[in-house]
Design an enzyme around this catalytic site. Structure first.
Site, mmCIF file in Angstrom:
data_model
loop_
_atom_site.group_PDB
_atom_site.id
_atom_site.type_symbol
_atom_site.label_atom_id
_atom_site.label_comp_id
_atom_site.label_asym_id
_atom_site.label_seq_id
_atom_site.Cartn_x
_atom_site.Cartn_y
_atom_site.Cartn_z
ATOM 1 N N CYS A 128 0.813 -1.223 0.000
ATOM 2 C CA CYS A 128 0.000 0.000 0.000
ATOM 3 C C CYS A 128 0.843 1.269 0.000
ATOM 4 O O CYS A 128 0.530 2.237 -0.712
ATOM 5 C CB CYS A 128 -0.968 -0.003 1.176
ATOM 6 N N HIS A 241 -2.810 6.328 4.669
ATOM 7 C CA HIS A 241 -1.362 6.471 4.803
ATOM 8 C C HIS A 241 -0.939 7.839 4.275
ATOM 9 O O HIS A 241 -1.409 8.294 3.223
ATOM 10 C CB HIS A 241 -0.635 5.400 3.985
#
Length: 339
Positions: A128, A241
């Protein structure tokens, strides 16, 4: 149009978003099957207006399946993927197990969609933190080349799965109540804390998460000469994130030109007005599929440097959305697997 698509890991956090994405994006398939371990087999999961029963993950489960989208631990992928390929299916895999296999394409559709043509039955989706970074790096690399990347990540607890967010809540409550908290998912209590370790020690003091960013970035961008210096940090944020990125380009580029490239890039949204206090933040990117870029500025310490801030929903573009986008590439071609 695929006759039959199987989703492995449908009961997990990423798997449930894959289901939502398949339905929302009207993925071209006639039948969808859900597969999981014996622990989850028999569970009913909603898909649109239907309730689908999860079937047992075993070799015979892939008979008649054309495409598999999977979000499982590495060891599970290592076991079932050969079953699926042998049965004639193409596997789009979210685990780390196949990513650096030289025979397996590692794909981010906005960056290297042409790599899908080289698959031999398995296609990997990146980590990710790598995915959002390469989406942002690709326009710069194409325009002026990239020599070096220094990146610090601020990674949400959902990157560790459902247990990560459960521990964020319990750790935060313990801190607010003035009680001790014994972590199980993370190395230390995550409530009101930052943990500068994601993964195990791997190479010269870098962690496994950090080395993934090095190797995966080079593979996706097709350039092993790109130098990457990463620091991965777990933060007390549930979803999204964030990354602070400094790029040293091969040719000079202004911040204004970089902004223009990002504004024109697929899958990138620019949010960049410091005076208006406007920049990407996890709470604003939650539930969205783009990679968000802001705080774009010239590096005042070098001639060829661009610094920026990058945020993305790690469960969507960082995982589920990217896998479904790869599946959409395959749907346009409907290539048979080699096996």
């Amino acid at each position: 149009m695929f006759d039959c698509v199987a989703l492995v890991g449908a009961t997990g956090a990423v798997g449930r978003i894959v289901l939502d994405q398949l339905h929302a994006r009207k993925f071209p398939m006639r039948k969808l099957r859900l597969l999981a371990s014996a622990r989850s087999a028999g569970t009913e999961v909603r898909y649109g207006d239907e309730m689908l029963t999860v079937e047992l993950l075993e070799p015979s489960a892939f008979e008649g399946v054309d495409l598999v989208i999977a979000s499982t631990p590495d060891e599970v992928s290592a076991e079932f993927t050969p079953w699926a390929v042998k049965a004639g299916a193409i596997v789009v895999d979210e685990s780390a197990y196949w990513r650096m296999d030289p025979t397996v394409p590692l794909i981010v559709p906005e960056v290297n969609p042409e790599a899908v043509d080289g698959h031999q039955g398995v296609i990997a989706s990146p980590n990710c933190s790598t995915t959002q970074m390469v989406v942002a790096l690709a326009p710069l690399h194409k325009a002026v080349g990239i020599r070096r990347v220094i990146v610090s990540t601020y990674q949400a607890t959902s990157g560790a799965g459902l247990a990560g967010n459960v521990e964020l809540e319990s750790s935060t409550r313990a801190s607010l109540d003035g009680q001790a908290h014994s972590p199980e998912t993370f190395q230390h209590p995550i409530g009101f804390n930052l943990i500068p370790q994601i993964g195990s020690e791997k190479h010269l003091g870098y962690t496994s998460e950090e080395m993934k960013m090095v190797h995966e970035t080079q593979k996706i961008l097709g350039d092993d000469s790109i130098q990457v210096c990463p620091t991965a940090v777990r933060v007390p944020v549930a979803i999204g994130h964030s990354e602070s990125i400094l790029v040293e380009t091969r040719e000079p580029i202004t911040a204004e030109k970089a902004r223009e490239l990002w504004e024109a890039a697929d899958g990138v949204t620019v949010v960049d007005d410091l005076n208006a206090k406007s920049y990407p933040m996890p709470r604003d990117c939650d539930g969205k599929d783009d990679v968000f870029v802001g705080r774009i500025r010239q590096d005042i310490s070098s001639e060829n440097g661009i610094a920026f801030w990058c945020v993305s929903d790690n469960l969507r573009k960082g995982a589920a959305t990217n896998a479904v986008q790869i599946a959409e590439l395959l749907a346009k071609k409907h290539q048979p697997a080699v096996g």
